[in-house]
Write a protein that holds these residues in place. Structure first.
Motif, short mmCIF file in Angstrom:
data_model
loop_
_atom_site.label_atom_id
_atom_site.label_comp_id
_atom_site.label_asym_id
_atom_site.label_seq_id
_atom_site.Cartn_x
_atom_site.Cartn_y
_atom_site.Cartn_z
N GLN A 64 0.83 -1.20 0.00
CA GLN A 64 0.00 0.00 0.00
C GLN A 64 0.86 1.25 0.00
N SER A 65 1.89 1.24 0.84
CA SER A 65 2.76 2.39 0.96
C SER A 65 3.50 2.67 -0.35
N GLU A 67 2.54 1.81 -3.40
CA GLU A 67 1.56 2.29 -4.38
C GLU A 67 1.23 3.76 -4.13
N ALA A 68 1.06 4.09 -2.86
CA ALA A 68 0.72 5.47 -2.50
C ALA A 68 1.86 6.43 -2.85
N GLN A 69 3.09 6.00 -2.61
CA GLN A 69 4.24 6.84 -2.93
C GLN A 69 4.29 7.13 -4.43
N ILE A 100 -5.89 9.50 -2.83
CA ILE A 100 -4.73 8.95 -2.11
C ILE A 100 -4.95 9.06 -0.61
N GLU A 103 -7.83 6.38 0.13
CA GLU A 103 -7.55 4.97 -0.12
C GLU A 103 -6.30 4.46 0.60
N TYR A 104 -5.38 5.37 0.89
CA TYR A 104 -4.13 4.94 1.52
C TYR A 104 -3.95 5.57 2.90
N THR A 107 -0.92 5.22 5.73
CA THR A 107 0.43 5.20 5.18
C THR A 107 1.00 6.62 5.26
N GLY A 110 -0.35 8.62 2.37
CA GLY A 110 -1.74 9.02 2.58
C GLY A 110 -1.85 10.18 3.55
#
Length: 239
Positions: A64-65, A67-69, A100, A103-104, A107, A110
């Motif tokens: 998740q982290s 993808e968020a980055q 972001i 959904e994140y 993180t 997020g």
């Protein structure tokens, strides 16, 4: 305590010297296992589930982290280019700051998305939404956190919430106070108080700059603003 130790020692010697006693003890343990097989199996399964679950959750959060980055990179690019709509809502291929942050959540990316989303919403004139996102931001970076408090004050001031705005600015000034940013935030607090016709509170804030930040660039203006605020306080009392 000594008697208990001696007792345990005697029991151990009995088991070593008497094979029958040892066999009985082992048989008792075997019976216990047989009788409680289901319970023991359940315990082992539960422990295994916790371990596996923790491992999967850790990997999930790592994914998740990452993808968020990746999503944040493009969103911040749009923000810095002043393409606020794309920064907030995405470009059709890349997620925007609002998505972001939602959904994140949880993180680092997020969390940071809340800061950028709040700043972008403030620039877009969506002040209430800006406050919501800025208040959801939490950082160990004291300069960035203080900045978030100040931006919250800006959004509140735009809504005519002068006292709340001033409180947010003071909070920014007091968050790991320093001689460079704190006087700037206090000046904004004083102006917010004046906008709300609370000249006594404004004079008090200006005085804090004069006494606590004597070497700051804001001292000269703070003295002038304080004198004006005190005059207005006197005028209000005379009325």
């Amino acid at each position: 305590m000594a008697k208990e130790t001696v007792k345990k020692h005697n029991e151990f010697e009995e088991l070593v010297e008497n094979p029958d006693a040892l066999a009985d003890r082992l048989a008792g343990s075997e019976d216990f296992v047989k009788k409680n097989k289901s319970k023991l199996l359940g315990v082992f399964v539960a422990i295994a589930a916790i371990i596996v679950g923790g491992f999967l959750y850790y990997n999930y959060r790592s994914t998740q982290s990452q993808e968020a980055q990746s999503a944040m990179f493009q969103a911040v690019y749009y923000f810095e280019a002043d393409s606020l709509s794309k920064a907030l809502n995405g470009d059709g291929q890349n997620a925007g700051l609002l998505a972001i942050a939602n959904e994140y959540s949880g993180t680092d990316a997020g969390n940071l998305a809340n800061f950028y989303a709040g700043a972008a919403l403030l620039k877009s004139g969506k002040y209430a939404e800006a406050v919501e996102h800025l208040q959801n931001f939490d950082s160990d970076d004291y300069l960035l956190q203080a900045r978030a408090y100040s931006l919250t004050g800006d959004a509140l001031l735009e809504q005519g919430k002068h006292k709340e705005a001033a409180d947010a600015y003071v909070k920014a000034a007091n968050h790991n106070a320093n001689p460079f940013f704190s006087p700037q935030y206090l000046m904004k607090a004083g102006i917010a108080h004046e906008a709300g016709n609370d000249f006594a509170a404004a004079a008090e804030v200006y005085n804090k700059i004069i006494t606590d930040y004597v070497a700051s660039a804001e001292v000269s203006d703070a003295r002038k603003y304080k004198a004006r605020a005190e005059t207005l306080v006197g005028g209000a009392k005379a009325e």
